[in-house]
Design an enzyme around this catalytic site. Sequence first.
Site, short mmCIF file in Angstrom:
data_model
loop_
_atom_site.label_atom_id
_atom_site.label_comp_id
_atom_site.label_asym_id
_atom_site.label_seq_id
_atom_site.Cartn_x
_atom_site.Cartn_y
_atom_site.Cartn_z
N LYS A 13 0.84 -1.21 0.00
CA LYS A 13 0.00 0.00 0.00
C LYS A 13 0.87 1.26 0.00
O LYS A 13 0.65 2.17 -0.79
CB LYS A 13 -0.94 0.01 1.22
CG LYS A 13 -1.87 -1.20 1.29
CD LYS A 13 -2.79 -1.16 2.49
CE LYS A 13 -2.07 -1.25 3.82
NZ LYS A 13 -1.38 -2.53 4.08
N ARG A 88 -9.99 0.55 8.46
CA ARG A 88 -9.44 -0.76 8.80
C ARG A 88 -10.46 -1.66 9.45
O ARG A 88 -10.16 -2.78 9.80
CB ARG A 88 -8.28 -0.55 9.77
CG ARG A 88 -6.95 -0.85 9.16
CD ARG A 88 -5.93 -0.65 10.23
NE ARG A 88 -4.74 -1.38 9.98
CZ ARG A 88 -3.70 -0.88 9.31
NH1 ARG A 88 -3.73 0.31 8.80
NH2 ARG A 88 -2.62 -1.62 9.16
N ARG A 125 11.61 -5.78 5.15
CA ARG A 125 11.44 -4.32 4.97
C ARG A 125 12.37 -3.54 5.89
O ARG A 125 12.57 -3.89 7.04
CB ARG A 125 10.00 -3.92 5.29
CG ARG A 125 9.83 -2.39 5.28
CD ARG A 125 8.41 -1.94 5.27
NE ARG A 125 7.62 -2.51 6.35
CZ ARG A 125 6.30 -2.46 6.39
NH1 ARG A 125 5.63 -1.86 5.44
NH2 ARG A 125 5.65 -2.99 7.40
N ARG A 158 11.14 -1.81 11.32
CA ARG A 158 10.00 -1.37 12.14
C ARG A 158 9.78 -2.37 13.26
O ARG A 158 9.84 -3.57 13.03
CB ARG A 158 8.72 -1.29 11.28
CG ARG A 158 8.48 0.08 10.69
CD ARG A 158 7.38 0.10 9.66
NE ARG A 158 6.11 -0.50 10.04
CZ ARG A 158 5.01 -0.44 9.28
NH1 ARG A 158 5.03 0.20 8.13
NH2 ARG A 158 3.90 -1.01 9.67
N ARG A 169 -0.47 -9.11 13.32
CA ARG A 169 -1.05 -8.13 12.37
C ARG A 169 -1.88 -8.83 11.30
O ARG A 169 -2.93 -8.34 10.90
CB ARG A 169 0.08 -7.31 11.73
CG ARG A 169 0.69 -6.33 12.71
CD ARG A 169 2.04 -5.83 12.22
NE ARG A 169 1.94 -5.05 11.01
CZ ARG A 169 2.97 -4.85 10.19
NH1 ARG A 169 4.14 -5.37 10.45
NH2 ARG A 169 2.80 -4.10 9.13
#
Length: 212
Positions: A13, A88, A125, A158, A169
């Site tokens: 996203k 969400r 990431r 992160r 998540r």
Amino acid sequence: MKIILLGPPGAGKGTQAKTLSEKLNLKHISTGDILRAAIKNNTPLGIEAKRFVESGGLVPDTLVTKMVAERISQPDVKEGFILDGFPRNIQQAESLDVFLKLQADLAVIYLDSNEKVLIQRLSGRRICQKCQAVFHTQNMPPKKEGICDSCGSALIQRPDDLEETIKNRLLVYKEQTLPLIEYYTARKKLMRVDSDKEPEAVIGEILKILKK
Ligand code: AP5
């Protein structure tokens, strides 16, 4: 035009929103980025949101909805925006309907991705702690390992990209966010894109869909 990018953690996203924002000249509004900045700056919002963000849970609707309402009422997004990370859950979608007054120029792009791909993307990431640019150790490595191409600052992982938190998540996504697929399909706003492809192929598909 108002665009919502919907999809699981790691679907791309943020990556697609950045390119889309440049191509369509629309502001990118990422609730995750706003919350991470608030946490970094120790603001009252950041202090409240920290434990939810770092454990992979959702920040309470009241806090996030107020934050988005304030942002989308600003003059720079009067003509449109790209929303990344909101809504969400159904409650947030209903609040957004009220803010947008069910406007016709809303497009919801669903970035659909397979779980194995998501885990590979999230665990590799790396983000720039200064300018928030996003990289991937294998898929989109920086020119110099551990250093941001854009501003030269150090790249970090992160805290919510650690294995256990990723699992949580994905679970929260399935329970709370997935029902939005049906919500927007019923309103004839949803368009699906296969986001397992290369970033260039994904953006090409999104632009094609938006032109229709
Ligand atoms: P948020 O920051 O929104 O996280 P997310 O939805 O989990 O999404 P991500 O940022 O993890 O992934 P992405 O889809 O943007 O993927 P990216 O482009 O980076 O939210 C974080 C937290 O904030 C939430 O858990 C929650 O606590 C809170 N929060 C936020 N909004 C909220 C709300 N509305 N209500 C309540 N709480 C809220 O890509 C991932 C990686 O893959 C990158 O390394 C990238 O380089 C790579 N990559 C991307 N696309 C491709 C591709 N096509 N091919 C190969 N690699 C790719």
